[in-house]
Write a protein that holds these residues in place. Sequence first.
Motif, PDB file in Angstrom:
ATOM      1  N   LYS A 166      95.503 -36.046  45.011  1.00 12.19           N
ATOM      2  CA  LYS A 166      94.788 -34.865  44.528  1.00 12.19           C
ATOM      3  C   LYS A 166      95.521 -33.589  44.934  1.00 12.19           C
ATOM      4  CE  LYS A 166      91.202 -37.152  42.970  1.00 12.19           C
ATOM      5  NZ  LYS A 166      90.746 -37.195  41.627  1.00 12.19           N
ATOM      6  N   ILE A 167      95.051 -32.486  44.407  1.00  6.57           N
ATOM      7  CA  ILE A 167      95.597 -31.164  44.718  1.00  6.57           C
ATOM      8  C   ILE A 167      94.609 -30.461  45.643  1.00  6.57           C
ATOM      9  CG2 ILE A 167      96.252 -28.935  43.725  1.00  6.57           C
ATOM     10  CD1 ILE A 167      96.992 -30.458  41.163  1.00  6.57           C
ATOM     11  N   TYR A 168      95.149 -29.722  46.632  1.00 10.66           N
ATOM     12  CA  TYR A 168      94.307 -29.082  47.636  1.00 10.66           C
ATOM     13  C   TYR A 168      94.636 -27.605  47.796  1.00 10.66           C
ATOM     14  CZ  TYR A 168      92.814 -33.721  48.960  1.00 10.66           C
ATOM     15  OH  TYR A 168      92.284 -34.975  48.929  1.00 10.66           O
ATOM     16  N   PHE A 169      93.594 -26.844  48.073  1.00 11.01           N
ATOM     17  CA  PHE A 169      93.704 -25.440  48.463  1.00 11.01           C
ATOM     18  C   PHE A 169      93.679 -25.427  49.985  1.00 11.01           C
ATOM     19  CE2 PHE A 169      91.323 -21.651  49.856  1.00 11.01           C
ATOM     20  CZ  PHE A 169      92.147 -20.655  49.357  1.00 11.01           C
ATOM     21  N   VAL A 170      94.685 -24.799  50.615  1.00 11.58           N
ATOM     22  CA  VAL A 170      94.738 -24.719  52.078  1.00 11.58           C
ATOM     23  C   VAL A 170      95.072 -23.287  52.489  1.00 11.58           C
ATOM     24  CG1 VAL A 170      95.400 -27.140  52.402  1.00 11.58           C
ATOM     25  CG2 VAL A 170      97.187 -25.411  52.196  1.00 11.58           C
ATOM     26  N   THR A 171      94.673 -22.950  53.698  1.00 17.59           N
ATOM     27  CA  THR A 171      94.969 -21.637  54.262  1.00 17.59           C
ATOM     28  C   THR A 171      95.482 -21.817  55.680  1.00 17.59           C
ATOM     29  OG1 THR A 171      93.249 -20.580  52.938  1.00 17.59           O
ATOM     30  CG2 THR A 171      94.000 -19.390  54.888  1.00 17.59           C
ATOM     31  N   PHE A 172      96.603 -21.194  55.975  1.00 14.86           N
ATOM     32  CA  PHE A 172      97.142 -21.155  57.337  1.00 14.86           C
ATOM     33  C   PHE A 172      96.969 -19.746  57.847  1.00 14.86           C
ATOM     34  CE2 PHE A 172     100.598 -23.982  55.311  1.00 14.86           C
ATOM     35  CZ  PHE A 172      99.780 -25.093  55.350  1.00 14.86           C
ATOM     36  N   SER A 173      96.319 -19.604  58.993  1.00 15.65           N
ATOM     37  CA  SER A 173      96.074 -18.277  59.566  1.00 15.65           C
ATOM     38  C   SER A 173      96.715 -18.177  60.940  1.00 15.65           C
ATOM     39  CB  SER A 173      94.576 -18.024  59.696  1.00 15.65           C
ATOM     40  OG  SER A 173      93.952 -18.150  58.441  1.00 15.65           O
ATOM     41  N   MET A 216      98.356 -17.372  55.017  1.00 17.88           N
ATOM     42  CA  MET A 216      98.997 -17.838  53.800  1.00 17.88           C
ATOM     43  C   MET A 216      98.065 -18.807  53.102  1.00 17.88           C
ATOM     44  SD  MET A 216     102.533 -19.951  53.419  1.00 17.88           S
ATOM     45  CE  MET A 216     103.635 -19.076  52.334  1.00 17.88           C
ATOM     46  N   HIS A 217      97.914 -18.620  51.791  1.00 13.66           N
ATOM     47  CA  HIS A 217      97.156 -19.541  50.951  1.00 13.66           C
ATOM     48  C   HIS A 217      98.135 -20.367  50.128  1.00 13.66           C
ATOM     49  CE1 HIS A 217      93.354 -17.562  51.743  1.00 13.66           C
ATOM     50  NE2 HIS A 217      93.830 -16.404  51.306  1.00 13.66           N
ATOM     51  N   LEU A 218      97.815 -21.633  49.972  1.00  9.98           N
ATOM     52  CA  LEU A 218      98.626 -22.520  49.143  1.00  9.98           C
ATOM     53  C   LEU A 218      97.723 -23.430  48.333  1.00  9.98           C
ATOM     54  CD1 LEU A 218     101.087 -23.717  51.916  1.00  9.98           C
ATOM     55  CD2 LEU A 218     101.785 -22.426  49.920  1.00  9.98           C
ATOM     56  N   ILE A 219      98.192 -23.793  47.149  1.00  7.80           N
ATOM     57  CA  ILE A 219      97.608 -24.894  46.392  1.00  7.80           C
ATOM     58  C   ILE A 219      98.706 -25.934  46.341  1.00  7.80           C
ATOM     59  CG2 ILE A 219      96.676 -25.668  44.185  1.00  7.80           C
ATOM     60  CD1 ILE A 219      95.605 -22.821  43.765  1.00  7.80           C
ATOM     61  N   GLN A 254      91.738 -22.963  38.739  1.00  4.75           N
ATOM     62  CA  GLN A 254      91.989 -21.609  38.243  1.00  4.75           C
ATOM     63  C   GLN A 254      91.296 -20.567  39.111  1.00  4.75           C
ATOM     64  OE1 GLN A 254      94.208 -20.913  35.639  1.00  4.75           O
ATOM     65  NE2 GLN A 254      93.999 -18.903  36.591  1.00  4.75           N
ATOM     66  N   GLN A 255      90.084 -20.883  39.570  1.00  3.45           N
ATOM     67  CA  GLN A 255      89.352 -19.969  40.448  1.00  3.45           C
ATOM     68  C   GLN A 255      90.138 -19.722  41.741  1.00  3.45           C
ATOM     69  OE1 GLN A 255      85.995 -21.657  42.493  1.00  3.45           O
ATOM     70  NE2 GLN A 255      84.852 -19.734  42.366  1.00  3.45           N
ATOM     71  N   LYS A 256      90.653 -20.773  42.351  1.00  2.00           N
ATOM     72  CA  LYS A 256      91.420 -20.632  43.597  1.00  2.00           C
ATOM     73  C   LYS A 256      92.749 -19.914  43.352  1.00  2.00           C
ATOM     74  CE  LYS A 256      88.553 -22.477  46.461  1.00  2.00           C
ATOM     75  NZ  LYS A 256      87.790 -21.614  47.362  1.00  2.00           N
ATOM     76  N   LEU A 257      93.385 -20.208  42.235  1.00  2.00           N
ATOM     77  CA  LEU A 257      94.632 -19.546  41.894  1.00  2.00           C
ATOM     78  C   LEU A 257      94.412 -18.040  41.713  1.00  2.00           C
ATOM     79  CD1 LEU A 257      97.631 -20.204  41.383  1.00  2.00           C
ATOM     80  CD2 LEU A 257      97.056 -20.340  38.949  1.00  2.00           C
ATOM     81  N   ASP A 258      93.346 -17.673  41.007  1.00  2.00           N
ATOM     82  CA  ASP A 258      93.011 -16.253  40.836  1.00  2.00           C
ATOM     83  C   ASP A 258      92.714 -15.599  42.186  1.00  2.00           C
ATOM     84  OD1 ASP A 258      93.320 -16.552  38.100  1.00  2.00           O
ATOM     85  OD2 ASP A 258      91.161 -16.692  37.703  1.00  2.00           O
ATOM     86  N   TYR A 259      91.988 -16.305  43.044  1.00  2.00           N
ATOM     87  CA  TYR A 259      91.669 -15.792  44.372  1.00  2.00           C
ATOM     88  C   TYR A 259      92.953 -15.507  45.153  1.00  2.00           C
ATOM     89  CZ  TYR A 259      90.195 -15.739  49.236  1.00  2.00           C
ATOM     90  OH  TYR A 259      90.021 -15.387  50.543  1.00  2.00           O
TER      91      TYR A 259
END
Length: 183
Positions: free
Chosen positions: A12-19, A61-64, A140-145
């Motif tokens: 699957k594809i995931y939205f992740v954030t590294f802070s 950093m945000h990544l998909i 698309q929602q996460k990409l726009d974000y």
Amino acid sequence: MTEKYKIRDQDKIYFVTFSVVQWIDVFTRPDYKNILIENLNYCQKNKGLEIYGWCLMSNHMHLIVGRNGQEKIQDIIRDFKKYTSVKITNAIEENPKESRREWLLWMFRKLAEKSNKHQKYCFWQNEYHPIELSDSMIMQQKLDYIHNNPLEEQIVNNPEDYRYSSAVDYAGGKGLIDIKFIE
């Protein structure tokens, strides 16, 4: 990591954030940003990381992401965070132009002292909260974000004008990282 935030399906594809710890603004210099860019490129070429979208801000950093090999996504992320934390803290140590060097290193050292996991410095927050993107609407929602982050912070007037993002790719240009387009 809590049960809610786990990578369950490697395909699957995931939205992740590294802070950065304490949301410290570290990525204010191109040298530090470029360490992340270079390592993302390395992970793509050598570990099978697929990047569908990304945006680097001053403290996160945000990544998909997905994968196209055998290596698990969480292992790629673990290695990425470990490598970049060492490279970035070394770059801070060695940068004679870094006006906040002593303070930054002191903060990272103090946070490492409170951790069983880190020895010298603690750079990244431990969690990255992977969220599975199960359909194209959520993707698309996460990409726009992601792409609107620099716009929301009033860094640029148009998302595609921000250099450290995949927005330029989705606008028909060529960005700093090769991406796989969301279909």
